[in-house]
Design an enzyme around this catalytic site. Structure first.
Site, PDB file in Angstrom:
ATOM      1  N   GLY A  23      -8.081  -2.663   8.426  1.00  0.00           N
ATOM      2  CA  GLY A  23      -7.271  -1.987   9.442  1.00  0.00           C
ATOM      3  C   GLY A  23      -5.815  -2.378   9.533  1.00  0.00           C
ATOM      4  N   SER A  24      -5.232  -2.912   8.435  1.00  0.00           N
ATOM      5  CA  SER A  24      -3.822  -3.299   8.548  1.00  0.00           C
ATOM      6  C   SER A  24      -2.910  -2.074   8.638  1.00  0.00           C
ATOM      7  CB  SER A  24      -3.409  -4.216   7.403  1.00  0.00           C
ATOM      8  OG  SER A  24      -3.325  -3.516   6.190  1.00  0.00           O
ATOM      9  N   ASN A  25      -3.268  -0.989   7.962  1.00  0.00           N
ATOM     10  CA  ASN A  25      -2.458   0.236   8.089  1.00  0.00           C
ATOM     11  C   ASN A  25      -2.598   0.836   9.484  1.00  0.00           C
ATOM     12  OD1 ASN A  25      -0.971   1.255   5.567  1.00  0.00           O
ATOM     13  ND2 ASN A  25      -2.883   0.451   4.752  1.00  0.00           N
ATOM     14  N   MET A  77     -13.387   5.024   2.188  1.00  0.00           N
ATOM     15  CA  MET A  77     -13.662   4.977   0.753  1.00  0.00           C
ATOM     16  C   MET A  77     -14.607   6.076   0.257  1.00  0.00           C
ATOM     17  SD  MET A  77     -11.767   2.603  -0.135  1.00  0.00           S
ATOM     18  CE  MET A  77     -10.892   1.185   0.498  1.00  0.00           C
ATOM     19  N   ARG A  78     -14.972   7.008   1.136  1.00  0.00           N
ATOM     20  CA  ARG A  78     -15.910   8.034   0.671  1.00  0.00           C
ATOM     21  C   ARG A  78     -15.170   9.325   0.353  1.00  0.00           C
ATOM     22  NH1 ARG A  78     -20.204   7.986   5.542  1.00  0.00           N
ATOM     23  NH2 ARG A  78     -20.780   5.797   5.500  1.00  0.00           N
ATOM     24  N   ASN A 112      -4.101  10.617   3.279  1.00  0.00           N
ATOM     25  CA  ASN A 112      -4.557   9.302   2.827  1.00  0.00           C
ATOM     26  C   ASN A 112      -3.363   8.541   2.253  1.00  0.00           C
ATOM     27  OD1 ASN A 112      -6.458   7.263   2.034  1.00  0.00           O
ATOM     28  ND2 ASN A 112      -6.336   8.038  -0.067  1.00  0.00           N
ATOM     29  N   HIS A 152      -2.475   5.821  -0.814  1.00  0.00           N
ATOM     30  CA  HIS A 152      -3.017   5.205  -2.031  1.00  0.00           C
ATOM     31  C   HIS A 152      -2.035   4.128  -2.491  1.00  0.00           C
ATOM     32  CE1 HIS A 152      -5.534   5.032  -5.575  1.00  0.00           C
ATOM     33  NE2 HIS A 152      -4.427   4.930  -6.289  1.00  0.00           N
TER      34      HIS A 152
END
Ligand code: GRF
Length: 199
Positions: free
Chosen positions: A17-19, A90-91, A107, A109
């Site tokens: 959860g850092s983002n 991650m899904r 998202n 990346h």
């Protein structure tokens, strides 16, 4: 009353959860007209829940893979969520779900897409490959999510020199700092664009 841009976060597994933390801090500091409706977790013991509590964000556990998308869709519709922010999710979301949900999904990346993206490219694997390939630059990419891993349209990228890095871990640390700047900025920009169109 000013309209707000409604967002929800999606994480999976033992998300750190850092983002999420960087985004919430940015939104608070800059007083962006964004309402954070909820955070989805898929494990009750995900460390991100502590951060959610700190920011007063409601988190919801969806731990049944069979009903995950159906329940998520109902929550998104009920809360009128305009943007889903993947933060350590991650899904892959199914084509059916992507068609049914009318908002946008984004998202981040940890590399310069289209390089170093795809199905098995996540977490440290990305940085290990970047390091192995002796890349002089890496960075972060924020992109829309489509039915293929890391192939949706890129919204923004930030590039940094990594030639001085002596390990994949060092690259990961440098890239994460960039993620924490880029992701909040993109979300703020998307909110302003939406609110300009829907006054
Ligand atoms: C980040 O490295 C991001 O690039 C990737 O997942 C990781 C999530 O980390 N999509 P955190 O949970 O935000 O700390």
């Amino acid at each position: 009353m000013q309209r707000s841009f409604n967002i929800a976060f999606l994480t999976s597994g033992k998300s750190r959860g850092s983002n999420f933390e960087a985004i919430m801090t940015h939104l608070q500091e800059r007083n962006v007209p964004i309402e954070t409706k909820f955070l989805i977790i898929t494990r009750a013991d995900a460390p991100i829940t502590q951060r959610a509590e700190k920011f007063g964000v409601r988190y919801i556990l969806l731990d049944d893979k069979n009903t995950f998308e159906q329940e998520l869709l109902a929550l998104l519709n009920k809360n009128n969520v305009h943007l889903v922010v993947l933060a350590g999710f991650m899904r892959k979301l199914s084509e059916d779900f992507l068609q049914k949900y009318s908002g946008d999904i984004i998202n981040i990346h940890p590399a310069l897409l289209p390089k170093f993206g795809g199905k098995s490219m996540f977490g440290m694997r990305v940085h290990e490959k970047v390091f192995k390939m002796k890349e002089k630059f890496s960075g972060a990419s924020v992109h829309y999510v489509n039915e293929r891993y890391d192939e949706g349209e890129v919204i923004a990228q930030q590039k940094i020199p990594i030639g001085h890095c002596t390990s994949a871990e060092e690259i990961a640390g440098e890239v994460l700092k960039i993620e924490h700047q880029l992701y909040p900025e993109v979300i703020e920009k998307l909110a302003h664009e939406y609110l300009k169109l829907h006054k």
